[in-house]
Design a protein around this motif. Structure first.
Motif, mmCIF file in Angstrom:
data_model
loop_
_atom_site.group_PDB
_atom_site.id
_atom_site.type_symbol
_atom_site.label_atom_id
_atom_site.label_comp_id
_atom_site.label_asym_id
_atom_site.label_seq_id
_atom_site.Cartn_x
_atom_site.Cartn_y
_atom_site.Cartn_z
ATOM 1 N N TYR A 40 -10.753 3.612 -57.206
ATOM 2 C CA TYR A 40 -9.681 3.302 -58.162
ATOM 3 C C TYR A 40 -10.131 3.388 -59.631
ATOM 4 O O TYR A 40 -9.422 2.900 -60.525
ATOM 5 N N LEU A 43 -7.697 4.777 -62.196
ATOM 6 C CA LEU A 43 -6.520 3.922 -62.378
ATOM 7 C C LEU A 43 -6.836 2.835 -63.408
ATOM 8 O O LEU A 43 -6.013 2.499 -64.269
ATOM 9 N N VAL A 101 -6.400 -3.584 -60.260
ATOM 10 C CA VAL A 101 -5.749 -2.559 -59.432
ATOM 11 C C VAL A 101 -5.616 -3.002 -57.974
ATOM 12 O O VAL A 101 -4.551 -2.908 -57.379
ATOM 13 N N HIS A 102 -6.701 -3.499 -57.407
ATOM 14 C CA HIS A 102 -6.781 -3.783 -55.966
ATOM 15 C C HIS A 102 -6.163 -5.154 -55.640
ATOM 16 O O HIS A 102 -6.533 -6.173 -56.235
ATOM 17 N N SER A 103 -5.264 -5.161 -54.666
ATOM 18 C CA SER A 103 -4.536 -6.392 -54.331
ATOM 19 C C SER A 103 -5.441 -7.549 -53.898
ATOM 20 O O SER A 103 -5.181 -8.703 -54.255
ATOM 21 N N ASN A 124 -1.145 -3.932 -62.251
ATOM 22 C CA ASN A 124 -0.964 -2.989 -61.141
ATOM 23 C C ASN A 124 -0.777 -3.681 -59.787
ATOM 24 O O ASN A 124 0.267 -3.545 -59.166
ATOM 25 N N ALA A 125 -1.827 -4.362 -59.313
ATOM 26 C CA ALA A 125 -1.893 -4.787 -57.904
ATOM 27 C C ALA A 125 -0.548 -5.295 -57.402
ATOM 28 O O ALA A 125 0.085 -6.139 -58.020
ATOM 29 N N GLY A 126 -0.136 -4.770 -56.226
ATOM 30 C CA GLY A 126 1.219 -5.024 -55.758
ATOM 31 C C GLY A 126 1.377 -6.147 -54.753
ATOM 32 O O GLY A 126 2.505 -6.403 -54.304
ATOM 33 N N PHE A 144 4.795 -3.826 -60.226
ATOM 34 C CA PHE A 144 5.706 -3.686 -59.079
ATOM 35 C C PHE A 144 5.181 -4.604 -57.982
ATOM 36 O O PHE A 144 4.046 -5.055 -58.041
ATOM 37 N N MET A 146 4.462 -4.411 -53.762
ATOM 38 C CA MET A 146 4.324 -3.385 -52.718
ATOM 39 C C MET A 146 5.666 -3.177 -52.040
ATOM 40 O O MET A 146 6.042 -2.077 -51.680
ATOM 41 N N TYR A 172 -5.580 -3.192 -45.687
ATOM 42 C CA TYR A 172 -5.738 -4.365 -46.568
ATOM 43 C C TYR A 172 -4.357 -4.707 -47.102
ATOM 44 O O TYR A 172 -3.391 -3.989 -46.821
ATOM 45 N N ALA A 174 -2.431 -4.355 -49.648
ATOM 46 C CA ALA A 174 -1.510 -3.379 -50.236
ATOM 47 C C ALA A 174 -0.950 -2.434 -49.174
ATOM 48 O O ALA A 174 0.252 -2.147 -49.157
ATOM 49 N N PHE A 224 0.775 4.938 -47.619
ATOM 50 C CA PHE A 224 0.286 4.419 -48.900
ATOM 51 C C PHE A 224 -1.204 4.717 -48.992
ATOM 52 O O PHE A 224 -1.991 4.229 -48.174
ATOM 53 N N ALA A 226 -3.941 5.683 -52.587
ATOM 54 C CA ALA A 226 -3.926 5.832 -54.038
ATOM 55 C C ALA A 226 -5.298 6.300 -54.515
ATOM 56 O O ALA A 226 -6.284 6.234 -53.771
ATOM 57 N N PHE A 253 2.253 6.210 -55.494
ATOM 58 C CA PHE A 253 0.824 6.213 -55.805
ATOM 59 C C PHE A 253 0.108 7.396 -55.164
ATOM 60 O O PHE A 253 -0.943 7.820 -55.615
ATOM 61 N N TYR A 302 0.074 4.195 -64.073
ATOM 62 C CA TYR A 302 -0.901 3.133 -64.379
ATOM 63 C C TYR A 302 -0.983 2.904 -65.885
ATOM 64 O O TYR A 302 -1.091 1.770 -66.350
HETATM 65 C C1 PHB Z 1 -3.071 -2.456 -54.638
HETATM 66 O O1 PHB Z 1 -4.158 -2.694 -54.061
HETATM 67 O O2 PHB Z 1 -2.221 -3.335 -54.811
HETATM 68 C C2 PHB Z 1 -2.790 -1.097 -55.147
HETATM 69 C C3 PHB Z 1 -3.814 -0.222 -55.417
HETATM 70 C C4 PHB Z 1 -3.544 1.040 -55.925
HETATM 71 C C5 PHB Z 1 -2.229 1.411 -56.176
HETATM 72 C C6 PHB Z 1 -1.190 0.533 -55.900
HETATM 73 C C7 PHB Z 1 -1.467 -0.719 -55.380
HETATM 74 O O3 PHB Z 1 -1.959 2.610 -56.672
#
Ligand code: PHB
Length: 387
Positions: A40, A43, A101-103, A124-126, A144, A146, A172, A174, A224, A226, A253, A302
């Motif tokens: 990531y 991002l 970035v990472h949930s 970012n992290a959804g 946003f 997820m 995981y 996300a 999904f 990314a 993504f 992003y």
């Molecule tokens: C997330 O881990 O929440 C995540 C990571 C990358 C993305 C979107 C969500 O592009």
């Protein structure tokens, strides 16, 4: 007024003035916790670029106070998340946390931020929980959930008449929640998710699962992935000969910030996202020009989320004139705000997640061209938020 009263007021003013002066003279330290390495990394860079672009456009000051930065590379590693947040909070004494970035990493950040009452903006992290069961008066998201882009794609694919779909993602939060949101809409409309395939994050050994997809022969695939993982997945899917026989769909993504590397293998793919190329609004055009000028590259979703995280901080700080101790007023300003995003204006839900249009886009050359609005002003349900 008696002389003594005037003297007292004078003294009080004299005492307050240096305080106010000291406050506006000290900088606000923003702790950027983002990935600078790993799948990531790109991002993280786009988010930081977007954030700094907005601050630079305001002359380096928000709410009258100069902004300075501290940063850590969180490596998208949940095991190191708490240590990394504490570096920002205890070593660097940051006033605001922005990330990540990472949930899995962001969920740990949200927990520490909530426990310490620190202002936290997720660019970012959804993970649904961040503006769901973990919601807090001081937690905000500029991106946003997820659920949002996934749910919209569930409706799109059902409307296309697909009945049996296989999903494939990273195992995981996300990935799990993206599949769950997709499935909720798709099955409500009469479709069926016949198989849910997973690889551990950030593994990119897709071959055995692509063989399984070929053998299952679903009507279509929802995914999904990314960043660097999305680049490899789209290339592997095409190389396995599946692109022609089993249409591939995803949350946006899959093709954001990746098209240069994916090349022809991404051509024609349909995705859902809260940002798209070709929106054509004056706001978006100005943002894109400024971003391209500053960083010599095109912005992606992003970058928009980073830019809007800074805008949201500005709205709050302007309302409290730079005084971050006024947390309730800060929150109230954002709860009432219409945020003037390049994606289109959005408001925040009760649990502080963007209420926003989800676009349907198609890859044309190096762009995720808008082809319509898949879901108008879609609000995440904010399940479990008791704020
Ligand atoms: C997330 O881990 O929440 C995540 C990571 C990358 C993305 C979107 C969500 O592009």
């Amino acid at each position: 007024m008696k002389k003594i009263q005037i003297a007292l007021i004078g003294t009080a003013l004299a005492l307050c003035a240096p305080l106010a002066l000291a406050q506006s003279a000290t900088k606000i330290k923003v702790g950027l916790m983002l990935p600078a390495s790993g799948t990531y990394a790109a991002l993280g860079t786009a988010i930081e670029n977007g954030f700094k672009l907005y601050v630079a456009e305001q002359g380096g000051k928000l709410g009258g106070r100069e902004i300075e930065y501290a940063r850590v590379d969180d490596e998208s590693d949940p095991a190191k998340a708490v240590d990394n947040v504490n570096k920002l909070l205890k070593r660097d004494n940051v006033d605001v946390l922005v990330g990540t970035v990472h949930s899995g990493v962001a969920t740990a950040m949200a927990k520490v931020a909530k426990e310490t009452g620190t202002l936290f903006i997720d660019p970012n992290a959804g993970a649904d929980a961040i503006t769901g069961s973990m919601c807090a008066p001081t937690t905000f998201r500029s991106s946003f959930s997820m659920w949002q882009s996934a749910y919209a794609m569930g409706e799109v694919m059902a409307a296309k008449g697909y009945k049996n779909v296989v999903t494939i993602t990273w195992k995981y939060a996300a990935g799990d929640e993206s599949v769950r949101g997709f499935k909720e809409a798709f099955e409500k409309a009469g479709g069926k998710v016949v198989k849910e395939l997973n690889v551990p994050f950030p593994n990119v050994e897709f071959q055995p699962l692509l063989t399984e997809i070929a053998a299952t022969k679903p009507d279509a695939v929802y995914t999904f992935f990314a960043g660097a993982g999305a680049i490899k997945f789209v290339k592997d899917y095409a190389a396995a000969g599946l692109k022609k026989s089993i249409p591939l769909y995803g949350s946006g993504f899959l093709t954001d910030g990746t098209l240069e590397a994916q090349g022809a293998d991404a051509e024609g793919l349909l995705t859902t996202s809260h940002y798209a190329d070709g929106l054509g609004s004056a706001r978006d055009n100005a943002f894109r020009q400024a971003y391209a000028k500053a960083y010599k590259m095109e912005p992606d979703v992003y970058a928009v989320q980073g830019y809007d995280a800074a805008q949201m901080l500005a709205i709050g700080l302007n309302a409290v004139k730079g005084d971050l101790t006024k947390k309730a007023e800060f929150a109230m300003a954002l709860e009432k705000a219409k945020i003037d995003s390049p994606r289109g204006p959005f408001t925040l839900s009760r649990s502080h997640n963007p209420v926003q249009d989800i676009y349907l886009r198609q890859v044309v050359g190096k762009q995720n061209k808008i082809i319509g609005v898949a879901s108008k002003a879609l609000a995440d349900p904010g399940r479990g938020c008791t704020m």
